[in-house]
Design a protein around this motif. Structure first.
Motif, PDB file in Angstrom:
ATOM      1  N   PRO A  40       0.925  -1.197  -0.007  1.00  0.00           N
ATOM      2  CA  PRO A  40      -0.052   0.112  -0.071  1.00  0.00           C
ATOM      3  C   PRO A  40       0.990   1.204  -0.023  1.00  0.00           C
ATOM      4  O   PRO A  40       0.292   2.273  -0.594  1.00  0.00           O
ATOM      5  CB  PRO A  40      -0.919  -0.047   1.144  1.00  0.00           C
ATOM      6  CG  PRO A  40       0.087  -1.251   2.215  1.00  0.00           C
ATOM      7  CD  PRO A  40       0.585  -1.768   1.277  1.00  0.00           C
ATOM      8  N   TYR A  43       2.179   1.782  -3.458  1.00  0.00           N
ATOM      9  CA  TYR A  43       1.170   1.902  -4.450  1.00  0.00           C
ATOM     10  C   TYR A  43       0.401   3.271  -4.267  1.00  0.00           C
ATOM     11  O   TYR A  43      -0.444   3.676  -4.882  1.00  0.00           O
ATOM     12  CB  TYR A  43       0.120   0.853  -4.193  1.00  0.00           C
ATOM     13  CG  TYR A  43       0.088  -0.153  -5.389  1.00  0.00           C
ATOM     14  CD1 TYR A  43      -0.729   0.076  -6.543  1.00  0.00           C
ATOM     15  CD2 TYR A  43       1.073  -1.129  -5.573  1.00  0.00           C
ATOM     16  CE1 TYR A  43      -0.787  -0.708  -7.737  1.00  0.00           C
ATOM     17  CE2 TYR A  43       1.022  -2.046  -6.511  1.00  0.00           C
ATOM     18  CZ  TYR A  43       0.117  -1.928  -7.539  1.00  0.00           C
ATOM     19  OH  TYR A  43       0.229  -2.797  -8.663  1.00  0.00           O
ATOM     20  N   LEU A  50      -5.721   0.049  -7.860  1.00  0.00           N
ATOM     21  CA  LEU A  50      -6.272   0.123  -6.533  1.00  0.00           C
ATOM     22  C   LEU A  50      -7.909   0.640  -6.631  1.00  0.00           C
ATOM     23  O   LEU A  50      -8.115   1.663  -7.328  1.00  0.00           O
ATOM     24  CB  LEU A  50      -5.731   1.171  -5.590  1.00  0.00           C
ATOM     25  CG  LEU A  50      -4.033   0.777  -5.161  1.00  0.00           C
ATOM     26  CD1 LEU A  50      -3.589   1.648  -4.289  1.00  0.00           C
ATOM     27  CD2 LEU A  50      -4.346  -0.662  -4.141  1.00  0.00           C
ATOM     28  N   GLN A  56      -9.006   6.642  -4.803  1.00  0.00           N
ATOM     29  CA  GLN A  56      -7.434   6.557  -4.831  1.00  0.00           C
ATOM     30  C   GLN A  56      -6.754   7.371  -6.233  1.00  0.00           C
ATOM     31  O   GLN A  56      -5.589   7.967  -5.930  1.00  0.00           O
ATOM     32  CB  GLN A  56      -7.207   5.103  -5.231  1.00  0.00           C
ATOM     33  CG  GLN A  56      -5.710   4.825  -5.770  1.00  0.00           C
ATOM     34  CD  GLN A  56      -4.617   5.148  -4.673  1.00  0.00           C
ATOM     35  OE1 GLN A  56      -5.112   4.888  -3.297  1.00  0.00           O
ATOM     36  NE2 GLN A  56      -3.693   5.347  -5.144  1.00  0.00           N
ATOM     37  N   LYS A 328      -9.177  -8.292  -7.768  1.00  0.00           N
ATOM     38  CA  LYS A 328      -8.138  -7.345  -8.789  1.00  0.00           C
ATOM     39  C   LYS A 328      -7.688  -8.319  -9.657  1.00  0.00           C
ATOM     40  O   LYS A 328      -7.221  -9.609  -9.433  1.00  0.00           O
ATOM     41  CB  LYS A 328      -7.230  -6.732  -8.119  1.00  0.00           C
ATOM     42  CG  LYS A 328      -6.258  -5.954  -9.132  1.00  0.00           C
ATOM     43  CD  LYS A 328      -5.369  -5.226  -8.379  1.00  0.00           C
ATOM     44  CE  LYS A 328      -4.383  -4.498  -9.277  1.00  0.00           C
ATOM     45  NZ  LYS A 328      -3.640  -5.394 -10.029  1.00  0.00           N
TER      46      LYS A 328
END
Length: 328
Positions: A40, A43, A50, A56, A328
């Protein structure tokens, strides 16, 4: 003295938990299941990949703009993440080891950032026969069927390529290449090589006590507690049972062709040898359901874009109703 980070990079289902527990049996190494700490954080500046309630895309834009205002831009950001992670690694240790092992398979998505953030870290790249990985993913997470594999195609197709790219991007003194098959067939030699790479002495308890290591977490493979003699031969050849129909063999052959000579050779495998082990004439099933499963799974993957929906049975639910979950 803070423990130095030691990263194990691999595909999921490539034997990284086994290696992790063997290393944890050394008195100078500690670890905790799969931390996932860096995913995280690294990212945070990515607009894609995400989905979050707080938006995001806007968050990544704001953080990226902040990072650009820093004196050394991304270098400052990555250095701060590394300091933060190393502080947590230290707190996660029961004793004062030389190394803390961070084994989180989906780090393959952020390998360049990790390598840049930890310029003094040691990296072990663990590779396993990609058909063994494919087979293990099908059996462990997909009920043995192609129908659910769209959720994990990134682990199957993308991970080997990104791992090889990262392996080739750094000098040999910073990384060690390990093959799962060698680990289970000649564990003492492989572990001795790893200890030498880390500047530590090999100890026999790495093989004698690995099965009792407490990962202190729910993630990671649970079969490592089995006796080692029961793991070695079965785990290497077991993959062939997953490709037991004409169609499954064709899917496996296409997969090996997609990976190609360069990627497979860098992983430590021969494309021709792997293809030679896939025998269409040895199968007696056409695989009609396999064909339908594969087509449906591909439809999910292609039509739903970045996020896929599949049905899953919550085995912990008392009513056993089918539920939907976004992957995902």
């Amino acid at each position: 003295m803070k423990p130095e980070p030691l990263f194990i990079f691999s595909q999921p289902r490539a034997g990284s938990t086994l290696l992790q527990k063997m290393l944890m049996a050394h008195p100078e190494m500690e670890s905790i299941a799969e931390p996932w700490l860096l995913l995280p954080m690294l990212y945070a500046t990515k607009a894609d990949g995400l989905m979050a309630e707080y938006n995001q895309e806007a968050s990544s834009q704001a953080i990226s703009e902040f990072v650009e205002s820093l004196p050394n831009k991304q270098d400052d950001y990555l250095a701060a993440i590394a300091d933060w992670a190393q502080g947590l690694y230290e707190k996660g240790c029961k004793g004062r080891p030389v190394y803390f092992i961070d084994k989180s398979p989906r780090y393959y998505l952020v390998l360049p950032e990790i390598i840049r953030a930890f310029p003094a870290a040691k990296f072990i790249f663990l590779f396993r026969n990609p058909l063994s990985v494919y087979s293990s993913i099908l059996k462990t997470w997909c009920q043995g069927r192609f129908l659910y594999q769209h959720t994990f195609m990134q682990d199957i197709n993308t991970a080997p390529v990104l791992l090889v790219e990262a392996l080739n991007s750094i000098s040999e003194d910073r990384r060690l290449h390990v093959n799962y098959e060698q680990l289970v067939l000649a564990p003492e030699q492989v572990l001795s090589d790893i200890c030498e790479y880390l500047g530590l002495g090999y100890t026999e308890q790495m093989l004698k006590q690995y099965s009792v290591q407490d990962l202190r977490g729910s993630l990671g493979d649970k079969w490592g507690n089995k006796q080692y003699s029961g793991v070695a031969s079965a785990s290497i050849e077991k993959w062939i049972t997953s490709f037991d129909s004409w169609y499954r063999v064709k899917v496996a052959q296409a997969y090996i062709e997609r990976l190609g000579d360069d990627t497979l050779s860098a992983m430590g495998y021969s494309k021709n040898k792997l293809l030679g082990e896939l025998k269409v004439e040895a199968t007696h099933k056409i695989g009609i359901r396999d064909m339908l499963d594969y087509v449906i799974s591909e439809c999910f993957r292609r039509l739903n874009g970045e996020f896929f929906v599949r049905m899953w049975k919550d085995r912990n639910s008392t009513d056993k109703k089918l539920k939907y979950r976004i992957y995902k």
